[in-house]
Design an enzyme around this catalytic site. Sequence first.
Site, mmCIF file in Angstrom:
data_model
loop_
_atom_site.group_PDB
_atom_site.id
_atom_site.type_symbol
_atom_site.label_atom_id
_atom_site.label_comp_id
_atom_site.label_asym_id
_atom_site.label_seq_id
_atom_site.Cartn_x
_atom_site.Cartn_y
_atom_site.Cartn_z
ATOM 1 N N CYS A 1 36.692 29.157 48.704
ATOM 2 C CA CYS A 1 37.698 28.862 47.695
ATOM 3 C C CYS A 1 38.592 30.092 47.494
ATOM 4 O O CYS A 1 38.133 31.230 47.578
ATOM 5 C CB CYS A 1 37.030 28.481 46.378
ATOM 6 N N CYS B 1 30.081 26.311 38.845
ATOM 7 C CA CYS B 1 31.332 25.897 39.491
ATOM 8 C C CYS B 1 31.061 25.430 40.916
ATOM 9 O O CYS B 1 31.559 24.383 41.350
ATOM 10 C CB CYS B 1 32.318 27.057 39.479
ATOM 11 N N CYS B 2 30.245 26.198 41.664
ATOM 12 C CA CYS B 2 29.888 25.810 43.022
ATOM 13 C C CYS B 2 29.152 24.470 43.041
ATOM 14 O O CYS B 2 29.342 23.659 43.949
ATOM 15 C CB CYS B 2 29.018 26.885 43.676
ATOM 16 N N CYS C 1 37.657 32.992 45.156
ATOM 17 C CA CYS C 1 36.385 33.648 45.500
ATOM 18 C C CYS C 1 36.398 34.261 46.890
ATOM 19 O O CYS C 1 35.346 34.567 47.453
ATOM 20 C CB CYS C 1 35.236 32.639 45.384
ATOM 21 N N CYS D 1 26.561 29.983 48.005
ATOM 22 C CA CYS D 1 26.977 29.018 46.990
ATOM 23 C C CYS D 1 25.883 28.010 46.679
ATOM 24 O O CYS D 1 25.947 27.312 45.674
ATOM 25 C CB CYS D 1 28.229 28.278 47.446
#
Length: 264
Positions: free
Chosen positions: A204, A123-124, A207, A232
């Site tokens: 985010c 995702c990162c 997170c 990340c």
Amino acid sequence: MSAISLYAKPSPEFAQKLAHSLALIKTAATEYSPLTQASSLGCEDMVITHLMHEAGLDNASASIFVLDTGMLHLETVALIGRIEERYPFKVDVYHPDADAASAFVEENGSQAMYKSLALRKQCCHIRKMEPLERALAGKKGWLTGLRREQSAARAEVHDIEQQPERAKINPLVEWTQGDIWHYIALNEIPYNPLHDQFFPSIGCAPCTRAVTLGEDFRSGRWWWENESAKECGLHVAADGTHEAQEPAAFEPLSSIIPIREIQA
């Protein structure tokens, strides 16, 4: 109680640190042009933007970019307009590839980051790493808000780090949290109001959480992972230094509560 009232306590060497940071930014603008600032819109990066202005930089000598992951807090995104209102910079905003982000959510779900370290890093990569490559293309230097005090993984950060294609300049490596907030107070620098709600490090929304007394600066980031995992990828060396290993176990999903719902 505001973050300023809590933390604005300069170190004895603050004046020397400030002078060094300004000199470093001026040198970087000359020696590493084209120069850009990678701004997360956190308190450190708001300080760097102000330092760039104090150093006489503008869009002709440097740029500023933000990675809008599509999952940032509204309070974070609002700072882009405040920067452009106050400083002689237009902020360049980079977004993830919409198709890649949508495909990831469709395949893995909107809470994939909680399922495994591998999915969180994927995702990162989609939301940060790939846009970062575009943002840094053609740049010879980039400014970041890294500080040695932030975490054990950042304790050895240097003010200039030569990378294969560009230099990474970290003007605040020796600044303390007290220095940061003292400078913000002195110059009435705009900052994310989430800092007043005990969010020292803001990424985010799913997170990021607030921290409690005694927790370190980055404990609110990816809090369900072990300590070695909390990067990340933006500030991990190419050789894998500080690259996190898969933790033995994650907290059950029932105990993980995102700060707020964010649409991908």
